[in-house]
Design an enzyme around this catalytic site. Structure first.
Site, PDB file in Angstrom:
ATOM      1  N   ASP A 113      -2.494  -0.489  -9.927  1.00  0.00           N
ATOM      2  CA  ASP A 113      -1.436   0.415 -10.377  1.00  0.00           C
ATOM      3  C   ASP A 113      -0.268  -0.422 -10.909  1.00  0.00           C
ATOM      4  O   ASP A 113       0.129  -1.413 -10.301  1.00  0.00           O
ATOM      5  CB  ASP A 113      -0.962   1.298  -9.211  1.00  0.00           C
ATOM      6  CG  ASP A 113      -0.103   2.469  -9.681  1.00  0.00           C
ATOM      7  OD1 ASP A 113      -0.524   3.617  -9.526  1.00  0.00           O
ATOM      8  OD2 ASP A 113       1.009   2.215 -10.204  1.00  0.00           O
ATOM      9  N   ILE A 114       0.257  -0.028 -12.043  1.00  0.00           N
ATOM     10  CA  ILE A 114       1.314  -0.812 -12.705  1.00  0.00           C
ATOM     11  C   ILE A 114       2.659  -0.676 -11.976  1.00  0.00           C
ATOM     12  O   ILE A 114       3.517  -1.562 -12.081  1.00  0.00           O
ATOM     13  CB  ILE A 114       1.426  -0.390 -14.195  1.00  0.00           C
ATOM     14  CG1 ILE A 114       2.127  -1.458 -15.030  1.00  0.00           C
ATOM     15  CG2 ILE A 114       2.113   0.926 -14.370  1.00  0.00           C
ATOM     16  CD1 ILE A 114       1.256  -2.588 -15.451  1.00  0.00           C
ATOM     17  N   ASN A 139      -3.703  13.065  -6.162  1.00  0.00           N
ATOM     18  CA  ASN A 139      -2.695  14.054  -6.551  1.00  0.00           C
ATOM     19  C   ASN A 139      -3.298  14.951  -7.624  1.00  0.00           C
ATOM     20  O   ASN A 139      -3.745  14.456  -8.658  1.00  0.00           O
ATOM     21  CB  ASN A 139      -1.449  13.358  -7.112  1.00  0.00           C
ATOM     22  CG  ASN A 139      -0.817  12.396  -6.120  1.00  0.00           C
ATOM     23  OD1 ASN A 139      -0.880  12.615  -4.911  1.00  0.00           O
ATOM     24  ND2 ASN A 139      -0.228  11.320  -6.615  1.00  0.00           N
ATOM     25  N   GLN A 183       1.033  14.691  -9.614  1.00  0.00           N
ATOM     26  CA  GLN A 183       0.167  14.091 -10.644  1.00  0.00           C
ATOM     27  C   GLN A 183       0.960  13.891 -11.928  1.00  0.00           C
ATOM     28  O   GLN A 183       1.597  14.828 -12.414  1.00  0.00           O
ATOM     29  CB  GLN A 183      -1.052  14.994 -10.899  1.00  0.00           C
ATOM     30  CG  GLN A 183      -2.079  14.350 -11.834  1.00  0.00           C
ATOM     31  CD  GLN A 183      -3.330  15.217 -12.021  1.00  0.00           C
ATOM     32  OE1 GLN A 183      -3.362  16.377 -11.624  1.00  0.00           O
ATOM     33  NE2 GLN A 183      -4.347  14.636 -12.640  1.00  0.00           N
ATOM     34  N   HIS A 217      -7.982  10.223 -10.800  1.00  0.00           N
ATOM     35  CA  HIS A 217      -7.916   8.898 -10.156  1.00  0.00           C
ATOM     36  C   HIS A 217      -7.571   9.041  -8.690  1.00  0.00           C
ATOM     37  O   HIS A 217      -6.657   9.785  -8.335  1.00  0.00           O
ATOM     38  CB  HIS A 217      -6.861   8.006 -10.841  1.00  0.00           C
ATOM     39  CG  HIS A 217      -5.502   8.630 -10.928  1.00  0.00           C
ATOM     40  ND1 HIS A 217      -5.183   9.575 -11.881  1.00  0.00           N
ATOM     41  CD2 HIS A 217      -4.400   8.473 -10.176  1.00  0.00           C
ATOM     42  CE1 HIS A 217      -3.928   9.966 -11.701  1.00  0.00           C
ATOM     43  NE2 HIS A 217      -3.425   9.322 -10.668  1.00  0.00           N
ATOM     44  N   PHE A 218      -8.313   8.330  -7.850  1.00  0.00           N
ATOM     45  CA  PHE A 218      -7.928   8.157  -6.453  1.00  0.00           C
ATOM     46  C   PHE A 218      -7.021   6.943  -6.368  1.00  0.00           C
ATOM     47  O   PHE A 218      -7.260   5.928  -7.047  1.00  0.00           O
ATOM     48  CB  PHE A 218      -9.151   7.925  -5.563  1.00  0.00           C
ATOM     49  CG  PHE A 218      -9.842   9.194  -5.147  1.00  0.00           C
ATOM     50  CD1 PHE A 218      -9.384   9.926  -4.055  1.00  0.00           C
ATOM     51  CD2 PHE A 218     -10.953   9.657  -5.839  1.00  0.00           C
ATOM     52  CE1 PHE A 218     -10.012  11.099  -3.675  1.00  0.00           C
ATOM     53  CE2 PHE A 218     -11.589  10.826  -5.460  1.00  0.00           C
ATOM     54  CZ  PHE A 218     -11.116  11.551  -4.383  1.00  0.00           C
ATOM     55  N   HIS A 219      -5.978   7.046  -5.556  1.00  0.00           N
ATOM     56  CA  HIS A 219      -5.138   5.898  -5.215  1.00  0.00           C
ATOM     57  C   HIS A 219      -5.687   5.262  -3.939  1.00  0.00           C
ATOM     58  O   HIS A 219      -6.065   5.977  -3.007  1.00  0.00           O
ATOM     59  CB  HIS A 219      -3.712   6.354  -4.895  1.00  0.00           C
ATOM     60  CG  HIS A 219      -2.960   6.960  -6.032  1.00  0.00           C
ATOM     61  ND1 HIS A 219      -1.965   6.283  -6.707  1.00  0.00           N
ATOM     62  CD2 HIS A 219      -3.045   8.179  -6.622  1.00  0.00           C
ATOM     63  CE1 HIS A 219      -1.454   7.074  -7.644  1.00  0.00           C
ATOM     64  NE2 HIS A 219      -2.101   8.230  -7.622  1.00  0.00           N
TER      65      HIS A 219
HETATM   66  P1  AMP Z   1      -0.409  10.140 -10.252  1.00  0.00           P
HETATM   67  O1  AMP Z   1       1.004  10.422  -9.833  1.00  0.00           O
HETATM   68  O2  AMP Z   1      -1.388  10.401  -9.130  1.00  0.00           O
HETATM   69  O3  AMP Z   1      -0.802  10.817 -11.545  1.00  0.00           O
HETATM   70  O4  AMP Z   1      -0.459   8.594 -10.436  1.00  0.00           O
HETATM   71  C1  AMP Z   1      -0.473   7.938 -11.668  1.00  0.00           C
HETATM   72  C2  AMP Z   1      -0.320   6.476 -11.374  1.00  0.00           C
HETATM   73  O5  AMP Z   1      -0.695   5.767 -12.523  1.00  0.00           O
HETATM   74  C3  AMP Z   1       1.111   6.053 -11.025  1.00  0.00           C
HETATM   75  O6  AMP Z   1       1.130   5.470  -9.716  1.00  0.00           O
HETATM   76  C4  AMP Z   1       1.474   5.053 -12.118  1.00  0.00           C
HETATM   77  O7  AMP Z   1       2.229   3.975 -11.631  1.00  0.00           O
HETATM   78  C5  AMP Z   1       0.100   4.620 -12.611  1.00  0.00           C
HETATM   79  N1  AMP Z   1       0.032   4.179 -14.003  1.00  0.00           N
HETATM   80  C6  AMP Z   1       0.545   4.812 -15.101  1.00  0.00           C
HETATM   81  N2  AMP Z   1       0.235   4.121 -16.222  1.00  0.00           N
HETATM   82  C7  AMP Z   1      -0.487   3.043 -15.822  1.00  0.00           C
HETATM   83  C8  AMP Z   1      -1.097   1.948 -16.511  1.00  0.00           C
HETATM   84  N3  AMP Z   1      -1.016   1.829 -17.844  1.00  0.00           N
HETATM   85  N4  AMP Z   1      -1.746   1.020 -15.791  1.00  0.00           N
HETATM   86  C9  AMP Z   1      -1.833   1.134 -14.440  1.00  0.00           C
HETATM   87  N5  AMP Z   1      -1.284   2.148 -13.745  1.00  0.00           N
HETATM   88  C10 AMP Z   1      -0.625   3.091 -14.409  1.00  0.00           C
END
Ligand code: AMP
Ligand code: ZN
Length: 142
Positions: free
Chosen positions: A36-37, A90, A97, A103-105
């Site tokens: 995750d970035i 989420n 979300q 995506h699973f975290h």
């Molecule tokens: P969600 O809130 O479950 O939709 O989580 C989306 C996640 O994606 C967040 O934790 C962001 O930090 C992560 N994210 C967004 N863009 C990128 C990217 N280009 N590379 C890696 N992670 C990302």
């Protein structure tokens, strides 16, 4: 491999197609796992099906086994960092979300502190990302 419907390219579709940058720790034909970035904690991973679906209920049952295997594989890799972690999903804006590609975290936990509080999340640096990928034994397969 799917693409998002609409004008904006989906960032996770871009990563899955190797058109967008990511620190990949695991990849197979149908799933990709990367850092995750904006990590909650060091080694925060996202487990992503390569085919664009928004929600878990949009997956075809034939995809369940492969996706779950990728999730378990990523957990195995995280366990080289710590045996304590949260796995989260989420679904929908009210649930937090922000990327509408499933995506699973996986969020490693290193101490009793709560990483989900209102503390700022700092962007992952390329140097840290590369070091963590090495520590996780990735990218797999090489
Ligand atoms: P969600 O809130 O479950 O939709 O989580 C989306 C996640 O994606 C967040 O934790 C962001 O930090 C992560 N994210 C967004 N863009 C990128 C990217 N280009 N590379 C890696 N992670 C990302
Ligand atoms: Zn997508």
């Amino acid at each position: 491999m799917g693409t998002a419907v609409g004008a904006e390219p989906c960032i996770f579709c871009e990563i899955a197609a190797h058109r967008g940058p990511a620190h990949v720790v695991y990849e197979d034909a149908n799933s990709i796992v990367f850092l995750d970035i904006f990590p909650f904690t060091r080694g925060h991973l996202l487990v992503v099906p390569k085919r664009h679906v928004d929600r878990l209920v949009d997956l075809d049952p034939s995809e369940y086994a492969g996706y779950f295997a990728a999730l378990a594989q990523a957990c195995r890799q995280v366990e080289t960092l710590t045996k304590d972690y949260n796995v989260g999903l989420n679904q929908g804006p009210l649930a937090g979300q922000i990327v509408f590609h499933l995506h699973f975290h996986i969020i490693p936990r290193y101490d009793a502190g709560n990483p989900f509080g209102p503390m700022p999340r700092t962007r992952l640096s390329d140097a840290d990302g590369a070091a963590i990928v090495r520590e996780l034994g990735g990218p797999i397969p090489r």
